[in-house]
Design an enzyme around this catalytic site. Structure first.
Site, PDB file in Angstrom:
ATOM      1  N   LYS A  27     -34.085   7.762  82.243  1.00  0.00           N
ATOM      2  CA  LYS A  27     -32.732   8.137  82.686  1.00  0.00           C
ATOM      3  C   LYS A  27     -32.823   9.052  83.903  1.00  0.00           C
ATOM      4  CE  LYS A  27     -29.015  11.260  81.191  1.00  0.00           C
ATOM      5  NZ  LYS A  27     -27.817  10.417  81.260  1.00  0.00           N
ATOM      6  N   SER A 452      -7.703  14.128  75.771  1.00  0.00           N
ATOM      7  CA  SER A 452      -8.570  14.957  76.604  1.00  0.00           C
ATOM      8  C   SER A 452      -8.038  15.029  78.028  1.00  0.00           C
ATOM      9  CB  SER A 452      -9.991  14.407  76.588  1.00  0.00           C
ATOM     10  OG  SER A 452     -10.016  13.091  77.050  1.00  0.00           O
ATOM     11  N   GLU A 503      -8.522  19.157  74.646  1.00  0.00           N
ATOM     12  CA  GLU A 503      -9.861  19.021  74.037  1.00  0.00           C
ATOM     13  C   GLU A 503     -10.999  19.667  74.823  1.00  0.00           C
ATOM     14  OE1 GLU A 503     -10.605  14.926  72.752  1.00  0.00           O
ATOM     15  OE2 GLU A 503      -8.458  14.589  72.474  1.00  0.00           O
ATOM     16  N   HIS A 713     -10.609   3.993  83.431  1.00  0.00           N
ATOM     17  CA  HIS A 713     -12.009   3.692  83.724  1.00  0.00           C
ATOM     18  C   HIS A 713     -12.285   3.721  85.206  1.00  0.00           C
ATOM     19  CE1 HIS A 713     -11.328   1.924  79.721  1.00  0.00           C
ATOM     20  NE2 HIS A 713     -12.498   2.463  79.497  1.00  0.00           N
TER      21      HIS A 713
END
Ligand code: GLN
Ligand code: ZN
Length: 774
Positions: A27, A452, A503, A713
């Site tokens: 990663k 959120s 949140e 998105h």
């Protein structure tokens, strides 16, 4: 090699190993490459180093260096993308990434996964019933299949040079086409499987090259054969299997072919594979059972997936051994393996220092599973007595788990025993509507968000400092309160109707609850690949679940002091908590879900008592946990819906319950969604341009529904006309009294600038549409 010289299949193996690295080295290297901090050669070198370390590790754990038992299952991003790139299935919009020889470089490979400018990436979707996401190949009549990448061959040769004989792993041709979608220009009625005959020569080419390179076995993963949710007649799938493996098995020079079918039983596909010219079949004996004999099976090596590759429990090793032994009644050649690739598991229990010895002793992560496979393989080869001590140790561990106090909590169990149908059911919906209208006083088409707000660097830093001990809990609370106050002010300024606290205090919507409930443990290094370089650290649900103290009440009631408007309390539902954790395997999921539901029910009761009038219980994973076999659907839908109802049915009529679902394929679960009986359901709809509202209308859904009008998105800000059009489309299908207005999902991953602009447009568009309602 000709088929008569194929050496025996290794007695013990695994179907695949985590690729991201035990310290997420891959990663980090890939993200450094994306950030321009290292070049492609450096990334290749980092990946080669990781592959080398993996081979050494697997050999050290008991797999053989030269017997094909070590799978070559590395991927820079995703194994389905690898297959697409290998066979040259590059969508036309990416044609300029490909050089004159049809090759794609590493940067181009990542562009397919991540998109560039107006070129959208390949779509991403869930890999069977796991939390792993694969990239969806796009295949049309125009796709020109050819062996466009020899990476798989080169990785095998790299291992050979390092002194190993590994087993290359490729997504099989039938699964590859079944998971693909028709390309943009494909004519109506086209299915990627129509191209099977054109694809097979490329697989043949690849398999021959692997033979030339010295591979003795190749693994072809065909999990699509176990799934009943693939939209094509079963006879066609079976005919494709026969055609594909006749072609691959018919090669004169080739390695042994091992066809693996993880995630469920093969059912009628087993008979087809049993008569195909392949040498080994991998059966998932964790999900499926030992099958009945079919013609041809006795000539195959049966690779029993008896060790659960999908869960973290040490499990019943003696039972696993018996399973493998039972395969010997079907064929003299039996091997043991994991049921699935270990890609779903963290690396090593030894990397965890805070779980405590008791819990740690019950667990097996990827490395421990390999040890178990090696033990069982030895038992197959040299007799049960030689491994009896290991079997006994696992049995003793399991026995200690069964009687451990936290695993069975008498108070939790007696509460479950006295539940009655009334605990699962709220009053009549119309009376609820009236009661809620009286206390909430909302305009038509109420606006809200999913929970959120953007998680800023400041928020993350404050949390990191709290964990490191650099920030006191009281100071952390002040930082979060300041953030909440800011988010409330913003929502007031924008003119939203039902507000949220945003949140900020949650790292992750499941882990946050896991950390605050009894029965869960959290790992330090238990990272699992979700997609690409994205990893999650699932919590471990090991014992009976209960709520030692209120979790969200303080945050929500503080928020409510800041505004006259209703503040929506925000909880994660039982199904989603289960779906995104590692869950105990010693009782039915439904029982575990009901325990979580009772803890949430108490939380909702406390929120209500604290003056919170709206509570949302998110269930984005409801669809994702749907079993692959249709015969299992009814039971699943029964317990999943039941647990939601148990969590939410304790409130008074005037308390409004919302739920949120994160997908737009409503189809198979539409009845379940109705049965949740939430007062308001928000769903993803902007990306599909409100297609979903027609399904909703057709199903007779008569409760509140908020089809998303903002695709979160993407960083794109939807304009007022666009949102207005979406709203009008929704109102054509659904009566205005039911419609809510909200984004597709939470705003956590977005930036503030685009969030504010988008929400402002949502409010403006809603006001304009409201004015047209009579
Ligand atoms: N309430 C959550 C949020 O807004 C819901 C997230 C989700 O659906 N995945 O972030
Ligand atoms: Zn969502």
């Amino acid at each position: 090699m000709t088929t008569t010289d194929i050496p025996a299949f290794p007695t013990g193996t695994i179907l695949g190993y985590p690729r991201i690295g035990r310290r997420r080295e891959l990663k980090k290297a890939i993200e450094a490459f994306w950030g321009g901090r290292i070049d492609a050669a450096e990334l290749e070198a980092a990946a080669a180093g990781l592959r080398r370390a993996t081979r050494q590790r697997l050999a050290g754990l008991g797999l053989g260096r030269r017997d094909s038992s070590i799978p070559e299952s590395f991927s820079f991003y995703d194994q389905v993308l690898d297959a697409a790139v290998t066979v040259g299935a590059i969508p036309a919009r990416f044609a300029d990434l490909v050089d004159a020889d049809g090759h794609l470089d590493l940067a181009g490979y990542f562009t397919l996964a991540r998109g560039a400018g107006d070129n959208l990436p390949l779509e991403m979707t869930k890999w069977f019933d796991s939390n792993y996401h694969y990239l969806v190949p796009e295949i049309g009549p125009e796709t020109r299949f050819h062996l466009a990448s020899d990476r798989i061959v080169r990785e095998f040769e790299e291992a050979v040079a390092d002194g190993y004989l590994t087993r290359p792993v490729i997504v099989g041709p039938v699964t590859f086409l079944l998971l693909a979608k028709p390309s943009d220009g494909a004519p109506a009625g086209f299915h990627p499987l129509d191209r099977l005959a054109d694809l097979l020569p490329v697989y043949q080419d690849l398999i021959e090259r692997l033979a030339v390179a010295g591979a003795e076995w190749v693994q072809l993963d065909e999990p699509a054969l176990v799934s009943e949710s693939i939209d094509i007649p079963r006879e066609r799938t079976l005919a494709a299997v026969a055609q594909a493996y006749a072609a691959l098995g018919g090669l004169d020079t080739r390695p042994g072919l091992f066809v693996a079918a993880p995630y469920g039983s093969l059912d009628d596909a087993l008979a087809v594979l049993a008569t195909a010219p392949i040498e080994a079949i991998g059966l998932d004996l964790v999900r499926g059972t030992v099958p009945a004999a079919v013609p041809g099976l006795k000539d195959k090596t049966l690779v029993g997936g008896v060790i659960d590759g999908h869960n973290i429990w040490r499990g019943d090793l003696a039972a696993a051994f018996d399973h493998a032994r039972r395969l010997e009644t079907l064929s003299p050649n039996v091997a043991v393996s994991t049921s699935t690739s270990l890609v779903h598991l963290p690396h090593d229990v030894a990397d965890e220092t805070k779980l405590g010895p008791e819990l740690a002793g019950w667990l097996a992560f990827a490395d421990q599973k390999i040890g178990q496979v090696a033990t069982l393989a030895r038992g197959l080869a040299t007799g049960r007595e030689t491994i009896q001590a290991h079997l006994d140790a696992a049995t003793a561990s399991l026995a200690s788990r069964r009687v451990s106090p936290g695993v069975r909590d008498g108070a939790v169990r007696s509460r479950l025993e006295i539940l009655t149908p009334a605990d699962f059911s709220r009053g009549d919906y119309e009376s609820r509507v009236a009661a809620q209208a009286a206390v909430l006083d909302l305009p038509p088409l109420p606006t809200t968000t999913i929970g959120s707000f953007p998680q800023t660097g400041d928020i993350r830093r404050a949390r990191a400092r709290l964990v490191a001990g650099d920030l006191s809990p009281a100071d952390y609370r002040d930082v979060m309160r300041a953030e909440i106050a800011r988010v409330v002010q913003l929502q007031e300024d924008l003119g939203l109707d039902v507000l949220v606290h945003g949140e900020p205090e949650r790292n992750d919507m499941v882990q946050y609850f896991a950390e605050n409930l009894d029965g869960f443990a959290v790992t330090e290094n238990g990272w699992v690949q979700s997609y690409g370089t994205r990893c999650t650290r699932p919590s471990i649900l090991w014992g009976d679940v209960s709520r030692p103290r209120p979790i969200t009440v303080e945050w929500s009631s503080y928020t409510q002091t800041l505004t006259e408007k209703p503040v929506k309390g925000m909880l994660t539902g039982p199904v989603t908590i289960l779906a995104w954790s590692f869950v105990r395997d010693d009782q039915p999921l439904g029982e575990t879900a009901r325990q979580v539901a009772l803890a949430l029910r108490d939380e909702i009761g406390d929120l209500e008592a604290a003056g919170i009038r709206v509570v949302q219980v998110d269930e984005p994973a409801l669809r994702e946990l749907l079993p692959l076999k249709k015969k299992d659907h009814a039971d699943y839908l029964d317990w999943s819906v039941g647990s939601f109802r148990l969590a939410t049915a304790g409130v008074a009529d005037q308390t409004q319950i919302h739920t949120h679902l994160c997908y737009s394929e409503f189809g198979v679960v539409i009845d379940a969604i109705r049965n949740l009986d939430a007062d308001v359901t928000s769903i993803e709809a902007a990306r599909s341009k409100m297609e979903v509202v027609t399904d909703i209308q057709a199903s007779g859904f008569d409760h509140g529904i908020g089809p998303g009008v903002y695709d979160i998105h993407s960083p794109r800000v939807p304009g007022v006309p666009e949102i207005t059009e979406l709203l009008e489309r929704a109102l054509e299908a659904i009566p205005a009294r039911q419609v809510w207005v909200n984004p597709d999902c939470g705003l956590k991953t977005r930036g503030y600038a685009e969030t504010v602009d988008s929400l402002r447009n949502i409010v403006d568009a809603t006001r304009a549409v409201r004015a047209t309602l009579v």
